[in-house]
Design an enzyme around this catalytic site. Structure first.
Site: not given
Length: 257
Positions: A13, A48, A52-53, A73, A103, A154, A199, A222
């Site tokens: 982020h 992704r 997007r980031h 990831e 998310t 995880e 998360h 985040h």
């Protein structure tokens, strides 16, 4: 598998803020350096499909320039597999991904998707990448992960975190979700899997998860990036580290007393 609890810092982020306006600032690589100085044990970045980031260039720079292990990831797609094999990060965590989601909404269906996951896990393993699966604390999913031959899982802590803020720390729903995590971590240990978790974790809700003795790593992003707005990234990471480390020390101390 009990002992020191590692902290992975997700810097996605930082890139989200950069991409909102374009240009090079703020730089995720700078965030990775700050995280390392503040005591992080690893860096997590999610590439992704829609970028997007994090971007491909970010991943390339992270692999080349950071000293900490990189946990990439990724979805189990041909595109992401090719990128992971090309860059060979320390680890790759396979996560579910839907383009329309804000998310990650839940754990991977390792049990139902085993046939599609097998070649991805195999190719990553051949490339020397340590593979983990992001799953709900469901015995069937953990059994499937073990059958796939991954060394790490995880646990998705989202349901616990949502219950914590909606119902309260001691509400039956929250305690029930925490118990699922405790039992999931124990089941993972019995299967010989190293257990990570993440998360939605914050200063307020991380202590019970950090106290689970067989959880070896928490991945948090985040919340830490959000807290950095008010007090700086180094401060937010150091505070998270202190809260988690105290929870782990108290937990281990109570078991040896």
């Amino acid at each position: 598998m009990k002992g020191r609890l590692r902290l992975g810092v997700n810097i996605d982020h930082v890139a989200t803020i950069r991409n909102a306006r374009g240009g090079p600032h703020p730089d995720p690589l700078r965030a990775a350096a700050v995280a390392q100085a503040a005591g992080a044990d690893g860096i997590t970045a999610h590439l992704r499909e829609d970028r997007r980031h994090m971007t491909d260039g970010d991943i390339e720079r992270l692999v080349a320039e950071i000293a900490l292990p990189l946990n990439l990831e990724m979805a189990a797609t041909d595109e992401m597999l090719a990128i992971a094999v090309k860059h060979r990060p320390h680890a790759a965590c396979i996560v579910p991904e839907r383009r329309e989601e804000v998310t990650t909404e839940g754990g991977l269906d390792a049990a139902g998707g085993r046939q599609g996951l097998e070649p991805v896990v195999g190719r990553l393993t051949e490339a020397g990448v340590r593979v983990s699966l992001f799953v709900d604390p469901d015995p069937a999913q953990l059994d499937a992960a073990a059958a796939l031959g991954v060394p790490v899982i995880e646990l998705h802590t989202g349901a616990y975190c949502e219950a914590f803020y909606e119902a309260g720390a001691t509400a039956p729903a929250t305690l029930g979700e925490l118990d699922r995590l405790v039992r999931g971590a124990a089941h993972a240990e019995a299967l010989g899997l190293e257990c990570h978790a993440g998360h939605g974790l914050t200063f307020d809700n991380v202590t019970p998860v950090a106290a689970i003795p067989t959880v070896m790593e928490l991945n948090i992003g985040h919340f830490l990036i959000g807290e950095a707005i008010f007090g700086g990234l180094d401060s937010s990471i150091k505070r998270m580290r202190a809260i988690r480390d105290k929870a782990r020390a108290d937990s281990l101390g109570s078991r040896t007393a």
